[in-house]
Write a protein that holds these residues in place. Structure first.
Motif, PDB file in Angstrom:
ATOM      1  N   GLY A 343      -1.594 -36.694  24.663  1.00 26.81           N
ATOM      2  CA  GLY A 343      -1.464 -36.356  23.243  1.00 26.81           C
ATOM      3  C   GLY A 343      -2.684 -36.890  22.519  1.00 26.81           C
ATOM      4  N   VAL A 344      -3.162 -36.138  21.563  1.00 28.18           N
ATOM      5  CA  VAL A 344      -4.496 -36.391  21.035  1.00 28.18           C
ATOM      6  C   VAL A 344      -4.509 -37.431  19.907  1.00 28.18           C
ATOM      7  CG1 VAL A 344      -6.539 -35.285  20.104  1.00 28.18           C
ATOM      8  CG2 VAL A 344      -5.103 -34.049  21.715  1.00 28.18           C
ATOM      9  N   GLY A 345      -3.976 -37.034  18.733  1.00 28.07           N
ATOM     10  CA  GLY A 345      -4.073 -37.891  17.559  1.00 28.07           C
ATOM     11  C   GLY A 345      -3.338 -39.206  17.716  1.00 28.07           C
ATOM     12  N   SER A 346      -2.210 -39.169  18.405  1.00 22.42           N
ATOM     13  CA  SER A 346      -1.396 -40.361  18.562  1.00 22.42           C
ATOM     14  C   SER A 346      -2.123 -41.408  19.419  1.00 22.42           C
ATOM     15  CB  SER A 346      -0.060 -39.954  19.191  1.00 22.42           C
ATOM     16  OG  SER A 346       0.426 -40.934  20.032  1.00 22.42           O
ATOM     17  N   GLU A 347      -2.832 -40.948  20.437  1.00 25.98           N
ATOM     18  CA  GLU A 347      -3.579 -41.871  21.284  1.00 25.98           C
ATOM     19  C   GLU A 347      -4.717 -42.523  20.506  1.00 25.98           C
ATOM     20  OE1 GLU A 347      -3.063 -42.844  24.769  1.00 25.98           O
ATOM     21  OE2 GLU A 347      -1.235 -42.148  23.829  1.00 25.98           O
ATOM     22  N   LEU A 348      -5.407 -41.697  19.713  1.00 27.01           N
ATOM     23  CA  LEU A 348      -6.504 -42.227  18.912  1.00 27.01           C
ATOM     24  C   LEU A 348      -5.958 -43.236  17.909  1.00 27.01           C
ATOM     25  CD1 LEU A 348      -8.353 -38.862  18.401  1.00 27.01           C
ATOM     26  CD2 LEU A 348      -9.321 -40.839  19.551  1.00 27.01           C
ATOM     27  N   ALA A 349      -4.839 -42.896  17.266  1.00 28.09           N
ATOM     28  CA  ALA A 349      -4.247 -43.780  16.268  1.00 28.09           C
ATOM     29  C   ALA A 349      -3.889 -45.123  16.911  1.00 28.09           C
ATOM     30  CB  ALA A 349      -3.006 -43.131  15.660  1.00 28.09           C
ATOM     31  N   GLN A 350      -3.318 -45.071  18.100  1.00 23.71           N
ATOM     32  CA  GLN A 350      -2.940 -46.324  18.765  1.00 23.71           C
ATOM     33  C   GLN A 350      -4.147 -47.153  19.155  1.00 23.71           C
ATOM     34  OE1 GLN A 350       0.577 -46.194  21.516  1.00 23.71           O
ATOM     35  NE2 GLN A 350       0.497 -44.035  21.006  1.00 23.71           N
ATOM     36  N   ALA A 351      -5.212 -46.477  19.542  1.00 23.63           N
ATOM     37  CA  ALA A 351      -6.431 -47.207  19.903  1.00 23.63           C
ATOM     38  C   ALA A 351      -6.994 -47.935  18.678  1.00 23.63           C
ATOM     39  CB  ALA A 351      -7.471 -46.252  20.486  1.00 23.63           C
ATOM     40  N   PHE A 352      -7.037 -47.235  17.546  1.00 28.96           N
ATOM     41  CA  PHE A 352      -7.555 -47.876  16.335  1.00 28.96           C
ATOM     42  C   PHE A 352      -6.633 -49.011  15.880  1.00 28.96           C
ATOM     43  CE2 PHE A 352     -10.055 -43.892  15.888  1.00 28.96           C
ATOM     44  CZ  PHE A 352     -11.303 -44.472  15.724  1.00 28.96           C
ATOM     45  N   CYS A 353      -5.321 -48.810  16.002  1.00 34.61           N
ATOM     46  CA  CYS A 353      -4.396 -49.862  15.597  1.00 34.61           C
ATOM     47  C   CYS A 353      -4.534 -51.081  16.496  1.00 34.61           C
ATOM     48  CB  CYS A 353      -2.950 -49.359  15.621  1.00 34.61           C
ATOM     49  SG  CYS A 353      -2.600 -48.244  14.261  1.00 34.61           S
ATOM     50  N   ARG A 354      -4.791 -50.844  17.767  1.00 27.71           N
ATOM     51  CA  ARG A 354      -4.955 -51.984  18.665  1.00 27.71           C
ATOM     52  C   ARG A 354      -6.156 -52.817  18.224  1.00 27.71           C
ATOM     53  NH1 ARG A 354      -3.211 -54.793  23.167  1.00 27.71           N
ATOM     54  NH2 ARG A 354      -4.951 -55.821  24.181  1.00 27.71           N
ATOM     55  N   VAL A 355      -7.239 -52.155  17.889  1.00 24.41           N
ATOM     56  CA  VAL A 355      -8.401 -52.909  17.420  1.00 24.41           C
ATOM     57  C   VAL A 355      -8.059 -53.681  16.158  1.00 24.41           C
ATOM     58  CG1 VAL A 355     -10.721 -52.706  16.467  1.00 24.41           C
ATOM     59  CG2 VAL A 355     -10.068 -51.376  18.453  1.00 24.41           C
ATOM     60  N   SER A 356      -7.362 -53.019  15.258  1.00 23.30           N
ATOM     61  CA  SER A 356      -6.950 -53.688  14.033  1.00 23.30           C
ATOM     62  C   SER A 356      -6.115 -54.926  14.372  1.00 23.30           C
ATOM     63  CB  SER A 356      -6.142 -52.709  13.169  1.00 23.30           C
ATOM     64  OG  SER A 356      -5.556 -53.371  12.091  1.00 23.30           O
ATOM     65  N   ALA A 357      -5.179 -54.789  15.312  1.00 20.16           N
ATOM     66  CA  ALA A 357      -4.316 -55.910  15.702  1.00 20.16           C
ATOM     67  C   ALA A 357      -5.122 -57.016  16.372  1.00 20.16           C
ATOM     68  CB  ALA A 357      -3.215 -55.425  16.636  1.00 20.16           C
ATOM     69  N   VAL A 358      -6.061 -56.622  17.208  1.00 19.01           N
ATOM     70  CA  VAL A 358      -6.891 -57.622  17.883  1.00 19.01           C
ATOM     71  C   VAL A 358      -7.635 -58.460  16.846  1.00 19.01           C
ATOM     72  CG1 VAL A 358      -8.985 -57.879  19.296  1.00 19.01           C
ATOM     73  CG2 VAL A 358      -7.122 -56.400  20.078  1.00 19.01           C
ATOM     74  N   TYR A 359      -7.983 -57.831  15.735  1.00 17.71           N
ATOM     75  CA  TYR A 359      -8.671 -58.568  14.671  1.00 17.71           C
ATOM     76  C   TYR A 359      -7.716 -59.032  13.578  1.00 17.71           C
ATOM     77  CZ  TYR A 359     -12.975 -57.923  17.006  1.00 17.71           C
ATOM     78  OH  TYR A 359     -13.962 -58.008  17.949  1.00 17.71           O
ATOM     79  N   GLY A 360      -6.453 -59.187  13.923  1.00 20.55           N
ATOM     80  CA  GLY A 360      -5.536 -59.859  13.017  1.00 20.55           C
ATOM     81  C   GLY A 360      -4.630 -58.965  12.198  1.00 20.55           C
ATOM     82  N   GLY A 361      -4.801 -57.670  12.284  1.00 22.86           N
ATOM     83  CA  GLY A 361      -3.912 -56.756  11.556  1.00 22.86           C
ATOM     84  C   GLY A 361      -2.470 -56.943  12.012  1.00 22.86           C
ATOM     85  N   ILE A 362      -1.550 -56.968  11.053  1.00 24.62           N
ATOM     86  CA  ILE A 362      -0.140 -57.157  11.400  1.00 24.62           C
ATOM     87  C   ILE A 362       0.565 -55.801  11.392  1.00 24.62           C
ATOM     88  CG2 ILE A 362       2.046 -58.214  10.663  1.00 24.62           C
ATOM     89  CD1 ILE A 362       0.416 -60.534   9.590  1.00 24.62           C
ATOM     90  N   TYR A 363       1.315 -55.553  12.443  1.00 23.71           N
ATOM     91  CA  TYR A 363       1.926 -54.242  12.641  1.00 23.71           C
ATOM     92  C   TYR A 363       3.437 -54.251  12.562  1.00 23.71           C
ATOM     93  CZ  TYR A 363      -2.296 -51.946  12.920  1.00 23.71           C
ATOM     94  OH  TYR A 363      -3.475 -51.411  12.510  1.00 23.71           O
ATOM     95  N   MET A 364       3.975 -53.371  11.759  1.00 24.64           N
ATOM     96  CA  MET A 364       5.421 -53.227  11.659  1.00 24.64           C
ATOM     97  C   MET A 364       5.771 -51.757  11.610  1.00 24.64           C
ATOM     98  SD  MET A 364       5.964 -56.130   8.755  1.00 24.64           S
ATOM     99  CE  MET A 364       7.613 -56.731   8.967  1.00 24.64           C
ATOM    100  N   LEU A 365       6.258 -51.273  12.750  1.00 21.79           N
ATOM    101  CA  LEU A 365       6.748 -49.901  12.786  1.00 21.79           C
ATOM    102  C   LEU A 365       8.201 -49.905  12.333  1.00 21.79           C
ATOM    103  CD1 LEU A 365       5.472 -48.494  16.195  1.00 21.79           C
ATOM    104  CD2 LEU A 365       4.428 -48.251  13.947  1.00 21.79           C
ATOM    105  N   GLN A 366       8.714 -48.731  12.070  1.00 26.62           N
ATOM    106  CA  GLN A 366      10.122 -48.566  11.733  1.00 26.62           C
ATOM    107  C   GLN A 366      10.523 -49.537  10.625  1.00 26.62           C
ATOM    108  OE1 GLN A 366      12.644 -48.927  15.175  1.00 26.62           O
ATOM    109  NE2 GLN A 366      14.209 -47.627  14.289  1.00 26.62           N
TER     110      GLN A 366
END
Lengths: 703, 204
Positions: A343-366
């Motif tokens: 899947g295209v966009g979802s994979e890209l989105a997850q890759a960018f979010c991972r970088v954000s998380a690696v640099y301290g971004g806090i993630y809350m789905l749902q």
């Protein structure tokens, strides 16, 4: 410690709502620049409108967006009505489970009638019992029961939800088909807004330079086909220099003109005098008048090479696209497009979010959201209150439309003058629509199809319809299935996605009980193994390459294309020499291409991968794929254009620290969204570098 | 031949926030430890070359990057894992009790072909703390591991570097075993030469 309490006391630099593609790039860039980021999504998956789902989740999603959300009549103006706005975004949602006239038909109308007065749930239960009693499945699996239950719920609410209207009968064949889809649900990654990446486009370059590409795997798009109305044929286009040489359908003169044009396009910025007069004129006009390209070549240039989804492309737009395309050729092989796996966009989105998380971004789905808190006097957004009553604060709010409050949405709505939509179809078939070519894009140019054959007045497709076929190799479906994504821009909410796209689908697949679609394969019970007459070594090689075992590609595996370039140059020279001695040549499809006339050996070898370029698809030699399942939907992409309409300034303007991101557009690539994300970042963090390279993991300070 | 190809093992570490996932990785790869708890920032994955039975394999150990804190790890994180390490804090009963759901989550998201035989390793971390603080006994942890198909169990201290090396040796070994099996499943023998670099879509 990292728990909820600390979130309430933190004032983040930015709160980002929604994990759509554009938001995720902004999130990554901000976190990478040292900003504190809290990133929330109401959904339990990444990607928002670019989400990717297994089969079960796709059906759930469709049902959800198709069901109207009941809301309070007069909601608090600060309230966030996410579900309502999402449901508003999607219209004409329709699931089709095709019946190939096989199996026993079970008429459900009597049970539906008998339970008319009952609640939908009770009615569904009655239908379920009836199906079970009628067909008494032997050794039903969990998925058999699930399939029957799903069908019962569709039939019970015939005029609501995502199912085809008036679902009043079902065949045992359909039950089996649905059961099979449920059994393989996790093998599917259905993409809600499929797109491709240019191998050397800005997004791919960004993925490489930032190091984010390391999270992704790709396949190369194999071919591009274009539907030609005159011949009523879907034809493979010459889409690379190599193709042009080996093409048997183009005359030497055509080849020469095309090559001349391509050589110009690579360097068009430095040859302004040639195209300056056409800058804002339609691209087609320029190609026709300035280069005198014939219809066939014109189609190849304008659609197969220069089309990025925009039917109103000016010469400036078109040349830019052609250049990105040409630059992209050869970077990873004989194609300009990359397609991420799973899947295209979802994979890209997850890759960018991972970088954000690696640099301290806090993630809350749902994470359910209740309302926005805005300081109306200062016109500043202050915080968002979540479903638990917790107040989350930040200096900046970045979100997509679905996360706006009632007030903010009304403001936006009032500014929209022109409506725009994208009609989508996700179709599962049992074999490739392009023979041996499995990962393939096809375009149906605007006006080339009659949408309502036999009716008057005739309606034609007002926008180009794009089709992307994905195969097991892209990890988007089981290896014996294919997904066709069909989509097109649309200017009206009235026409359904099905009405607008079916004409294109008919040219590619057999739709059971649709006599205008391709003919059913001889024996649709037992799909015949692909039996192309005496496969040549060329087609063999191509088939092999498209298999699941083809090595996947990471962005760091760039090939050394120098040799290829040298060979192309040699061949070009040869071509021009030949053309010079033989002009003028009447258009003769049988003109042998230079590849057959003894070119250098490495070149011949190189050409073996590119199937004889302009070839017919579905010329009868391969059986047509059969449609098994489809989902149609129409997504709103309406957006205000400046200047804003007079009168709307009476509404409360959007807070100054709110950045609203556009919906994903209908184009073939992500470049507009990538550009938008970059612009947002540069506004919020002027002077800072946009996604600089990530240091090697070992370089991080350990603590 | 196949045994000579470069082997890259993907290992993912799961468990509640604060159990020491990042510390374990850091201790193992960088031989470093910091007492200061900071919710994971800057940790992506660490790589280490590990000799296993005369072979040198590259182990890539993926951190959750903090996305586990609010159950927001995307499916992409789980893909292609060769071994899943489940970590809990022996002084925190809840962190042990949630192992079950982490394991389930992994099996759903990663959906390995052969879930019964997928290699997990369980680590009970922070055994350096005072015995009086201990909330999960070795017996209890081992009983759970046994009930889940004999998952290897290690008690470690990332701080004192106790048992960390041993745990990761087992992780590497089991990951390699899995990787080899999967590759055999997936590899069509006719394409045995597809490992050659010129098979990337260009025949030049």
């Amino acid at each position: 410690m990292a728990d909820m309490d600390s979130l309430e006391t933190t004032v983040f630099d930015a709160i980002i709502l929604g994990t759509g593609f554009t938001q995720t790039i902004v999130a990554a860039a901000l976190a990478r620049a040292g900003k504190t980021v809290l990133h929330l999504d109401e959904n339990d998956y990444y990607g928002g409108e670019s989400g990717a789902f297994g089969f079960r989740d796709l059906v759930k999603w469709a049902d959800k967006v198709a069901t109207p959300v009941s809301t309070v009549a007069k909601a608090d103006s600060d309230k966030i009505e996410f579900d309502k706005l999402v449901a508003k975004t999607y219209n004409h949602v329709e699931i089709q489970l095709y019946n190939a006239n096989q199996g026993t038909i079970i008429d459900l109308a009597p049970v539906i009638d008998a339970n008319k007065g009952a609640s939908a749930e009770d009615r569904a239960k009655a239908i379920e019992d009836y199906i079970n009693a009628t067909c008494t499945p032997t050794a039903p699996s969990k998925e058999t029961n699930e399939a029957i239950e799903t069908i019962a719920s569709w039939a019970a609410s015939s005029n609501q939800g995502a199912t085809a209207k008036n679902f009043t009968s079902v065949s045992t064949h359909q039950i089996h088909a649905l059961e099979e889809l449920y059994k393989t649900t996790r093998k599917y990654n259905f993409d809600l807004s499929p797109k491709l990446l240019y191998s050397r486009g800005p997004l791919t370059n960004l993925l490489i330079s930032s190091g984010i590409g390391k999270y992704l795997e790709f396949k190369l798009l194999e071919r591009t086909a274009v539907y030609e109305a005159l011949t009523d044929k879907v034809e493979m286009m010459p889409t690379s220099k190599e193709d042009v040489f080996v093409s048997k359908a183009l005359s030497l003169k055509e080849k020469r003109l095309l090559m001349k044009f391509l050589q110009f396009a690579v360097d068009y910025e430095n040859q302004q005098s040639i195209w300056e007069d056409y800058r804002d004129a339609p691209f087609t006009q320029f190609v026709q008048s300035a280069y005198g390209l014939t219809d066939k070549v014109l189609t190849a240039v304008v659609y197969a090479i220069g089309f990025d989804g925009n039917d109103e492309a000016t010469t400036a737009d078109g040349l830019k696209s052609v250049k990105v395309y040409l630059q992209s050729l050869g970077r990873y092989g004989n194609s300009a497009y990359l397609c991420p796996l799973y899947g295209v966009g979802s994979e890209l989105a997850q890759a960018f979010c991972r970088v954000s998380a690696v640099y301290g971004g806090i993630y809350m789905l749902q994470h359910g959201l209740d309302k926005h808190v805005v300081d109306k006097a200062a016109n500043k957004w202050q915080s968002v209150v979540d479903h638990t009553g917790q107040t989350l604060q930040a200096g900046q709010l970045i979100c997509s439309r679905e996360y706006l409050s009632v007030d903010m949405d009304a403001y936006l709505e009032a500014r929209i003058l022109n409506r725009s939509y994208v009609s989508h179809c996700i179709l599962v078939t049992d074999r490739s629509a392009f023979g041996e070519t499995t990962l393939c894009k096809t375009l149906f140019p605007m006006g080339s199809l009659v949408l309502n054959p036999g009716e008057t007045p005739e309606k034609r497709n007002e926008h180009t319809i794009s089709v992307l076929q994905m195969c097991g190799g892209t990890m988007s479906c089981p290896s014996d299935r294919y997904i066709l994504y069909i989509w097109a821009e649309s200017d009206t909410a009235d026409g359904s996605a099905k009405e607008e796209l079916t004409a294109a689908i008919r040219k590619l697949v057999h739709i059971p009980s649709d006599s205008r679609s391709l003919k059913a394969p001889a024996s649709s019970e037992e799909p015949v193994p692909e039996s192309t007459p005496a496969p040549t070594s060329e087609t063999k090689a191509l088939g092999d390459a498209s298999n699941e075992d083809q090595p996947r590609m990471s962005l760091d595996q760039e090939m050394d294309m120098e040799q290829v370039r040298q060979e192309i140059l040699k061949a070009e020279k040869k071509l021009f020499e030949e053309a010079d001695t033989t002009t003028p040549i009447p258009s003769r499809p049988s003109t042998p291409g230079p590849s057959s006339s003894g070119s250098a050996k490495p070149l011949t070898k190189m050409f073996q991968k590119s199937k004889s370029s302009v070839s017919l698809v579905n010329n009868g030699s391969t059986p047509a794929p059969v449609a098994l399942f489809s989902l149609f939907y129409k997504r709103t992409t309406s957006w205000p254009r400046v200047p804003y309409p007079i009168g709307s300034e009476k509404l409360t303007p959007l807070p100054s620290n709110l950045t609203l991101l556009k919906p994903m557009n209908h184009s073939l690539d992500f470049e507009a969204a990538t550009e938008e994300a970059r612009a947002v970042f540069e506004t919020l963090c002027p002077g800072e570098e946009f996604l600089p390279p990530t240091p090697e993991p070992e370089d991080h300070a350990a603590y | 031949m196949a045994s000579q190809r470069k082997v890259l093992l993907k290992v993912i570490i799961l468990g509640e926030s604060g159990v020491g996932k990042t510390s374990l990785m850091n201790q193992y790869v960088n031989k470093k430890f910091s007492n200061q708890y900071k919710a994971t920032i800057g940790a992506d994955f660490l790589t280490k070359e590990v000799p296993i039975d005369d072979r040198l394999v590259t182990m890539q150990i993926w951190d959750t990057a903090g996305q586990e804190r609010f159950q927001s790890l995307g499916v992409a994180f789980y893909r292609g894992a060769d071994c899943c390490v489940l970590v809990f804090d022996v002084n925190n009963a809840k962190s042990f009790e949630t192992l079950e759901s982490w394991r389930d989550e992994f099996l759903i998201q990663a959906s390995p072909n052969n879930p019964e035989n997928f290699p997990f390793v369980v680590i009970g971390n922070k055994i350096d703390m005072d015995e009086s603080k201990r909330m999960v006994s070795q017996k209890r942890a081992m009983a759970w591991c046994q009930s889940k198909g004999n998952i290897p169990y290690f008690e470690t201290s990332a701080k004192e570097a106790i048992n960390v090396e041993q745990a990761f040796q087992t992780i590497a070994k089991n990951a390699l075993q899995h990787e080899v099996n999967v590759k055999i499943d997936f590899h069509d023998p006719i394409k045995i030469d597809s490992d050659t670099p010129d098979n990337n879509g260009c025949a030049c």
